[in-house]
Design a protein around this motif. Structure first.
Motif, short mmCIF file in Angstrom:
data_model
loop_
_atom_site.label_atom_id
_atom_site.label_comp_id
_atom_site.label_asym_id
_atom_site.label_seq_id
_atom_site.Cartn_x
_atom_site.Cartn_y
_atom_site.Cartn_z
N ALA A 245 0.82 -1.21 0.00
CA ALA A 245 0.00 0.00 0.00
C ALA A 245 0.86 1.27 0.00
O ALA A 245 0.36 2.35 -0.32
N VAL A 246 2.11 1.15 0.35
CA VAL A 246 3.02 2.31 0.38
C VAL A 246 3.57 2.53 -1.03
O VAL A 246 4.11 1.59 -1.64
N PRO A 247 3.46 3.72 -1.58
CA PRO A 247 3.95 3.97 -2.94
C PRO A 247 5.45 3.70 -3.06
O PRO A 247 6.22 4.00 -2.16
N ARG A 248 5.82 3.14 -4.18
CA ARG A 248 7.23 2.90 -4.45
C ARG A 248 7.90 4.21 -4.88
O ARG A 248 7.25 5.14 -5.34
N VAL A 249 9.19 4.24 -4.73
CA VAL A 249 9.99 5.37 -5.22
C VAL A 249 10.16 5.19 -6.72
O VAL A 249 10.66 4.16 -7.18
N VAL A 250 9.72 6.17 -7.50
CA VAL A 250 9.77 6.07 -8.97
C VAL A 250 11.04 6.75 -9.47
O VAL A 250 11.23 7.96 -9.29
N VAL A 251 11.91 5.97 -10.08
CA VAL A 251 13.16 6.48 -10.64
C VAL A 251 13.07 6.38 -12.16
O VAL A 251 12.94 5.27 -12.70
N THR A 252 13.12 7.51 -12.84
CA THR A 252 13.04 7.53 -14.30
C THR A 252 14.38 7.97 -14.87
O THR A 252 14.93 8.99 -14.45
N LEU A 253 14.89 7.20 -15.80
CA LEU A 253 16.17 7.52 -16.43
C LEU A 253 15.94 7.89 -17.89
O LEU A 253 15.43 7.09 -18.68
N TYR A 254 16.31 9.11 -18.24
CA TYR A 254 16.32 9.56 -19.62
C TYR A 254 17.77 9.42 -20.09
O TYR A 254 18.68 10.06 -19.53
N TYR A 255 18.00 8.62 -21.12
CA TYR A 255 19.36 8.27 -21.48
C TYR A 255 19.47 7.96 -22.96
O TYR A 255 18.46 7.88 -23.68
N GLU A 256 20.69 7.76 -23.41
CA GLU A 256 20.95 7.26 -24.76
C GLU A 256 21.92 6.09 -24.65
O GLU A 256 22.82 6.09 -23.80
N ASN B 203 9.04 8.51 -26.96
CA ASN B 203 10.16 8.84 -26.08
C ASN B 203 10.65 10.26 -26.33
O ASN B 203 11.09 10.95 -25.39
N ALA B 204 10.58 10.70 -27.58
CA ALA B 204 10.94 12.09 -27.89
C ALA B 204 10.00 13.06 -27.19
O ALA B 204 10.43 14.07 -26.62
N LEU B 205 8.70 12.75 -27.22
CA LEU B 205 7.72 13.61 -26.57
C LEU B 205 7.96 13.66 -25.06
O LEU B 205 7.89 14.73 -24.44
N LYS B 206 8.22 12.51 -24.46
CA LYS B 206 8.48 12.46 -23.02
C LYS B 206 9.73 13.27 -22.66
O LYS B 206 9.73 14.01 -21.67
N THR B 207 10.76 13.12 -23.46
CA THR B 207 12.02 13.82 -23.18
C THR B 207 11.86 15.32 -23.36
O THR B 207 12.32 16.13 -22.53
N ASN B 208 11.19 15.72 -24.43
CA ASN B 208 11.03 17.15 -24.72
C ASN B 208 10.06 17.83 -23.75
O ASN B 208 10.06 19.06 -23.64
N ALA B 209 9.24 17.03 -23.06
CA ALA B 209 8.28 17.59 -22.11
C ALA B 209 8.86 17.79 -20.72
O ALA B 209 8.16 18.30 -19.82
N LEU B 210 10.10 17.43 -20.52
CA LEU B 210 10.72 17.56 -19.20
C LEU B 210 10.72 19.02 -18.73
O LEU B 210 11.00 19.92 -19.51
N SER B 211 10.43 19.19 -17.46
CA SER B 211 10.47 20.52 -16.86
C SER B 211 11.09 20.40 -15.47
O SER B 211 10.50 19.77 -14.58
#
Length: 258
Positions: free
Chosen positions: A63-74, A195-203
């Motif tokens: 029930a406890v949310p996990r820590v979400v780690v997102t890696l934008y990479y090449e 993936n391009a949309l996700k990367t370009n949407a980073l703020s």
């Protein structure tokens, strides 16, 4: 970190071997040890359902949310490869019950308005190709199965040459033909566009790769801590009871012997 993850896998396998004398999966089991407890069906097929139930007893509160780690990479960026193989994958191998990993292979690529090759990549066409291979595998089998393949690829001297043998080793049920069909077809380009949309949407907008967000948030502090010790950062960020891997404690399981 790499050495620690190997120790965890060896401990996991040795635990299975000691339980009731069942040291080997059933002959029909086609899954590597890292996936034996992925589902009840796999556990039954491999003859390790009791051991998986015991393993589940040590897992944190769902029930406890996990820590979400997102890696934008090449895929051919040296710094990305080091972070993925020496920080992210080993941490996930030990803490996947309290963390969720998202991989976005794109990095500093550029999407072109038209043409037979609608993407250009910082490290040339081989990187565009390997980015798409990893995106296709992620789409086809999901992160849990795809991550060992990607870690295997990124650990190799030649990422592209390692792709097929790494897939056969870690996901034998997936054919290489299905990967090439994705890469050469519309699906591969669609995945890279997403993936391009996700990367370009980073703020804030990314200024480099690897670019790491924690719970969808980027800060310089998160980035620095992730690059130096992602394991400690995930343990600290998790809001629930700390698992034994974080505290260093060893939880004893109740085992009956005959």
């Amino acid at each position: 970190m790499k050495f620690a993850s190997v120790l965890v896998l060896l401990f996991f396998c040795s635990t299975f071997k000691k339980s009731h004398g069942k040291s080997k999966p059933k002959p029909g089991c086609e899954y590597p040890p890292s996936q034996w407890c992925r589902s009840l069906e796999i556990a039954i097929e491999c003859g390790v359902q009791k051991q998986c139930l015991e393993l589940n007893a040590t897992r944190p509160n769902s029930a406890v949310p996990r820590v979400v780690v997102t890696l934008y990479y090449e895929s051919l960026c040296p710094g990305c490869r080091v972070f993925l193989t020496q920080q992210l994958f080993p941490t996930w191998a030990m803490l996947h019950d309290i963390m969720e990993v998202k991989l976005v292979p794109y990095g500093n690529a550029q999407e072109l308005p038209s043409g037979n090759s609608p993407f250009t990549c910082e490290h040339g066409e081989p990187e565009c190709h390997s980015n798409m291979i990893e995106a296709c595998i992620l789409h086809s089998v999901g992160l849990y199965s795809a991550f060992p393949v990607i870690d295997c690829m990124e650990s190799a001297a030649n990422v592209l040459a390692a792709a097929q043998p790494c897939l056969q080793l870690h996901v034998p049920s997936m054919t290489w033909d299905s990967v090439t069909t994705c890469v050469k077809g519309e699906l591969g380009f669609k995945l890279m566009h997403e993936n391009a949309l996700k990367t370009n949407a980073l703020s804030p907008a990314k200024t480099h790769v690897p670019w790491v967000t924690i719970n969808k948030e980027y800060t310089g502090d998160f980035q620095d801590k992730a690059m130096s010790s992602l394991f400690n950062l995930v343990c600290k960020m998790y809001k629930g009871g700390k698992p034994p891997a974080c505290t260093g404690a060893q939880k004893k399981l109740d085992r009956s012997l005959c």
